[in-house]
Design a protein around this motif. Sequence first.
Motif, PDB file in Angstrom:
ATOM      1  N   GLU A   1     -38.091  43.045 -28.521  1.00  0.00           N
ATOM      2  CA  GLU A   1     -38.836  43.794 -27.739  1.00  0.00           C
ATOM      3  C   GLU A   1     -40.029  44.443 -28.512  1.00  0.00           C
TER       4      GLU A   1
ATOM      5  N   GLN B   1     -43.240  43.953 -34.167  1.00  0.00           N
ATOM      6  CA  GLN B   1     -42.989  44.811 -32.966  1.00  0.00           C
ATOM      7  C   GLN B   1     -43.813  46.279 -32.972  1.00  0.00           C
TER       8      GLN B   1
ATOM      9  N   PRO C   1     -37.349  32.413 -31.618  1.00  0.00           N
ATOM     10  CA  PRO C   1     -36.298  33.003 -31.776  1.00  0.00           C
ATOM     11  C   PRO C   1     -35.054  32.191 -32.459  1.00  0.00           C
TER      12      PRO C   1
ATOM     13  N   GLY D   1     -32.792  42.688 -31.769  1.00  0.00           N
ATOM     14  CA  GLY D   1     -32.446  41.792 -30.494  1.00  0.00           C
ATOM     15  C   GLY D   1     -31.048  41.111 -30.541  1.00  0.00           C
TER      16      GLY D   1
ATOM     17  N   ASN E   1     -43.903  37.715 -28.314  1.00  0.00           N
ATOM     18  CA  ASN E   1     -43.736  36.232 -27.786  1.00  0.00           C
ATOM     19  C   ASN E   1     -43.873  34.902 -28.517  1.00  0.00           C
TER      20      ASN E   1
ATOM     21  N   ARG F   1     -44.078  27.707 -25.915  1.00  0.00           N
ATOM     22  CA  ARG F   1     -44.307  29.173 -26.539  1.00  0.00           C
ATOM     23  C   ARG F   1     -45.676  29.328 -27.117  1.00  0.00           C
TER      24      ARG F   1
ATOM     25  N   GLU G   1     -29.626  31.642 -32.376  1.00  0.00           N
ATOM     26  CA  GLU G   1     -30.639  32.232 -31.236  1.00  0.00           C
ATOM     27  C   GLU G   1     -30.611  33.564 -31.455  1.00  0.00           C
TER      28      GLU G   1
ATOM     29  N   GLY H   1     -31.616  37.311 -30.038  1.00  0.00           N
ATOM     30  CA  GLY H   1     -31.747  37.764 -28.899  1.00  0.00           C
ATOM     31  C   GLY H   1     -33.033  38.274 -28.446  1.00  0.00           C
ATOM     32  N   LYS H   2     -33.614  39.028 -27.388  1.00  0.00           N
ATOM     33  CA  LYS H   2     -34.865  39.158 -26.992  1.00  0.00           C
ATOM     34  C   LYS H   2     -35.524  40.252 -27.970  1.00  0.00           C
TER      35      LYS H   2
END
Lengths: 459, 138
Positions: free
Chosen positions: A356, A149, A161, A207, A157, A132, A351, A353-354
């Motif tokens: 965005e 965000q 996470p 996410g 990124n 990462r 974990e 999630g994504k």
Amino acid sequence: MSDQQFYHALKVDKDLCYGCTHCMNVCPTDAIRIRDGIATIRKNWCVDCGECMKACPVDAFYVEQDDFEKIFSFKHRVAILPSVFIGQFSKHIKECEIIDVLKSLGFTHVVPAEATVDVINEAMLEEQRSDREKPMISAFCPSIVRLIQVRFPGLVNNIIPVKPPIDSTASYYRQLLQEEGKSSDEIGVFYVTPCASKIATVKSPVGDEMSNVDGVINMDFLYNKVYHVLKTRAESADVCHDTVPYLSPKGLNWSLTEGEASNMTGRCLAIDEIHNVISFLEKVENDEIVNVDFLELRACDQSCAGGVLLTENRFLTVERIKNRADRINASGKYVQNISEKHKQMIKETSEVGKIEPRSMMVLDEDMGIALKKMERVRRMMCYLPGIDCGACGAPNCESLAKDIVSKEAHLSNCVFVQRMMEKTKKLDPMHSIRIIEKTWGKDRLDKDCKKKGAKNEGL
Amino acid sequence: MEFSYEVEGGNFAKAGNAASGVKKVLKQLNVDPKVIKRIVVALYEGEVNVVAHAYKGKVLVDIDTSRIYIRIEDEGPGIPDIDLAMQVGYSTASAMVREMGFGAGMGLPNMKRNADAIEISSKVGEGTVVELTTKLTS
């Protein structure tokens, strides 16, 4: 950009708000406008940091919580309690006393929110070994995740996470109770929150869709209840016994500044208070910060000890938590007792999630249109005075210019532009008053000796 | 659309002002964050070069829907051998500047890497002009 609405726990009480500009001026994302004499929050811009609530002179902001009675609709009532709750009490009050009071109030189980911290720390360290982008940023503080965000979309990124411990603690204890044979729908898990942003993650996690928490209770509400019992109890209160220390020293300190950074590898920095975080992230974005491996970023000064729903002074809270941690360290009594099987489960459920990007800075999705809008904003700035007084209901002249371009305001909302227009007979003075009343409410400029600071305040 | 920023020689506290300003503009124009990063990194390097080597300078920026053009001009000592200055690791920085974490000889090479096109012209004793052009859409 998505049109999805985000859950926000911060609300404005329309009866209490009298339309000053304190909140609008401190908001780090320029999310507040005054309309009809009331502060309004732009949902997609707000990151739930609570700066507005801290700045409000009349306590018009509140954090929406669940009715306390809701806990009694469950047979097994679990309180997930962050360490900063305990940290507000002096050392003369034992942890077990606080827990006993909480049980007398109706909870059947009291669980430290940071109970799963060792497993979360391990999961974060594993992520640190991934490729990462550096510096990797902790996902601990939900306001920071949202801030990245909306204002630093290029850095999403960099976020590790791994969820903060609260989420995994909730699912871990639910699992433990179920293993004891308790039925899932009889278990109610309630999170005692130190701030607005933690609520938003519990209600609509970034996410992620599902949450393991059934309800949220504001920390100040519960602190008052517990403190009241402790203050009014008979001197000869039953003495309780600590069977095991309530939390590990690491768990106690985790939500404080340096709590994470001191347990990660490489060069780690801890930065608290949202404006400090913003100026640091600006540098990260420019690649001015090199060779830093990990960033612990927290929206509040003194991290969670400075949460907007804490009652006690944040510096005292930090000192008390550190002292408690030192005492447990010295006693050497703390043992981690999470089984290997549960560790695996916690890791799997921790974990995120994504995450965005959803930039709120973009003037238009289409670059050509955005460019035209920006040219208009810059032309508009030729006429606006640059005083950033907020009398138009926007936090500064540039925000007003952008609102004009996106058809949410008019140039004549500016009180100085109004004077200039009156001078050249382009605007009738009565019309100016109507414009001002639209922003600040009807009769807002009439004599009122009961307003804050005036001679009959409170009478 | 044009923007202009002043750069003060010797004042490292303000190095990065132009980069931050341009970054804010590009974010509002919905430029891909990866593209923004390249542009900002190149411009920041350029600003630091002016602060470190020149007496004063100016950054002129022109943006349209296809590309960003950045002209960094300074009044300073100039670069006697541009090819040498473009080499990785070559630096004329003083000990004081190196102590501040600059002067690793990465400035111009880094700018070249992060721009689609770079033009450098310089007159010894007068100053240097660096022109960077980068496409805004990938």
